[in-house]
Design an enzyme around this catalytic site. Structure first.
Site, PDB file in Angstrom:
ATOM      1  N   GLY A  29      52.827  12.264  31.118  1.00 17.21           N
ATOM      2  CA  GLY A  29      51.446  12.445  31.514  1.00 17.21           C
ATOM      3  C   GLY A  29      51.348  13.522  32.568  1.00 17.21           C
ATOM      4  O   GLY A  29      52.336  13.840  33.252  1.00 17.21           O
ATOM      5  N   TYR A  30      50.174  14.078  32.708  1.00 15.42           N
ATOM      6  CA  TYR A  30      49.945  15.178  33.646  1.00 15.42           C
ATOM      7  C   TYR A  30      49.136  14.688  34.837  1.00 15.42           C
ATOM      8  O   TYR A  30      48.196  13.916  34.691  1.00 15.42           O
ATOM      9  CB  TYR A  30      49.246  16.336  32.933  1.00 15.42           C
ATOM     10  CG  TYR A  30      50.194  16.962  31.943  1.00 15.42           C
ATOM     11  CD1 TYR A  30      51.029  17.999  32.339  1.00 15.42           C
ATOM     12  CD2 TYR A  30      50.320  16.466  30.662  1.00 15.42           C
ATOM     13  CE1 TYR A  30      51.951  18.541  31.459  1.00 15.42           C
ATOM     14  CE2 TYR A  30      51.237  17.000  29.775  1.00 15.42           C
ATOM     15  CZ  TYR A  30      52.046  18.034  30.177  1.00 15.42           C
ATOM     16  OH  TYR A  30      52.966  18.555  29.318  1.00 15.42           O
ATOM     17  N   LEU A  31      49.522  15.147  36.011  1.00 12.73           N
ATOM     18  CA  LEU A  31      48.857  14.750  37.244  1.00 12.73           C
ATOM     19  C   LEU A  31      47.850  15.794  37.699  1.00 12.73           C
ATOM     20  O   LEU A  31      47.157  15.590  38.692  1.00 12.73           O
ATOM     21  CB  LEU A  31      49.893  14.508  38.351  1.00 12.73           C
ATOM     22  CG  LEU A  31      51.027  13.547  37.998  1.00 12.73           C
ATOM     23  CD1 LEU A  31      51.905  13.307  39.212  1.00 12.73           C
ATOM     24  CD2 LEU A  31      50.506  12.244  37.437  1.00 12.73           C
ATOM     25  N   VAL A  85      46.157  12.238  34.171  1.00 10.22           N
ATOM     26  CA  VAL A  85      44.861  12.761  33.764  1.00 10.22           C
ATOM     27  C   VAL A  85      44.886  12.870  32.241  1.00 10.22           C
ATOM     28  O   VAL A  85      45.725  13.553  31.681  1.00 10.22           O
ATOM     29  CB  VAL A  85      44.613  14.155  34.388  1.00 10.22           C
ATOM     30  CG1 VAL A  85      43.303  14.734  33.907  1.00 10.22           C
ATOM     31  CG2 VAL A  85      44.665  14.075  35.904  1.00 10.22           C
ATOM     32  N   ASN A 147      51.844  20.799  25.544  1.00  8.16           N
ATOM     33  CA  ASN A 147      51.606  19.380  25.810  1.00  8.16           C
ATOM     34  C   ASN A 147      50.444  19.138  26.762  1.00  8.16           C
ATOM     35  O   ASN A 147      49.681  18.192  26.580  1.00  8.16           O
ATOM     36  CB  ASN A 147      52.872  18.714  26.344  1.00  8.16           C
ATOM     37  CG  ASN A 147      53.914  18.549  25.265  1.00  8.16           C
ATOM     38  OD1 ASN A 147      53.621  18.149  24.148  1.00  8.16           O
ATOM     39  ND2 ASN A 147      55.154  18.862  25.590  1.00  8.16           N
TER      40      ASN A 147
END
Length: 166
Positions: A29-31, A85, A147
């Site tokens: 996942g992306y922060l 996010v 991604n």
């Protein structure tokens, strides 16, 4: 400074599966969101039994700055649940040796089900690589296949023309 040099391709058929020698589940996942004046992505990834935090420059193309550090799996799990996010990317990564390179084949699941992308890392931008028959259209320069883009606009949301590469 670390520099990642890789090319990305769509996968045309499943003939690569007979050559795969390793299979690992990924959850990432992306922060950081893509919107605004963002210069990098910050990603948390659980790869099998290991976890890391990764920072990449948001350049599109063959090479980008990349920094990666190991973190405890429990920390990564919590960050994915509370700080990510957009949806968490789920995929199975297969390793396939072809020519003098090891290709990474990502078979996506969840919101990106149906997408299969092959990546090959290189030592330099002008390095020649042997092209396998299952490697289709090159998408290195197309941000939607990265991604971080898939976490904001998943493959399942694409229309049929987008899925065909138009």
């Amino acid at each position: 400074m670390a520099r990642e040099i890789e090319r990305k391709f769509l996968v045309e058929d499943d003939s690569w599966k007979a050559l795969a020698h390793k299979k690992t589940h990924f959850a990432q996942g992306y922060l950081t969101p893509l919107k605004g004046a963002v210069k990098s992505s910050v990603r948390v990834r659980i790869e099998g039994e290991q976890a890391n935090i990764n920072i990449k420059s948001l350049e599109i193309g063959l090479s980008r700055d990349e920094y990666e550090y190991s973190i405890p799996v429990a920390d990564a799990e919590k960050m994915l649940k509370t700080l990510a996010v957009g949806p968490v990317i789920e995929k199975i990564r297969y390793l396939v040796d072809y020519g003098s390179h090891t290709w990474e084949i990502d078979e996506f699941h969840g919101d990106n089900q149906g997408l299969i992308v092959a990546e090959v890392e290189m030592a330099s931008e002008d390095e020649q690589i042997a092209m396998p028959e299952w490697a289709g259209k090159e998408v290195t320069q197309e941000a939607r296949y990265y991604n971080i883009s898939l976490s904001e606009y998943p493959y399942q949301s694409w229309n049929e023309n987008e899925k065909k590469g138009f």
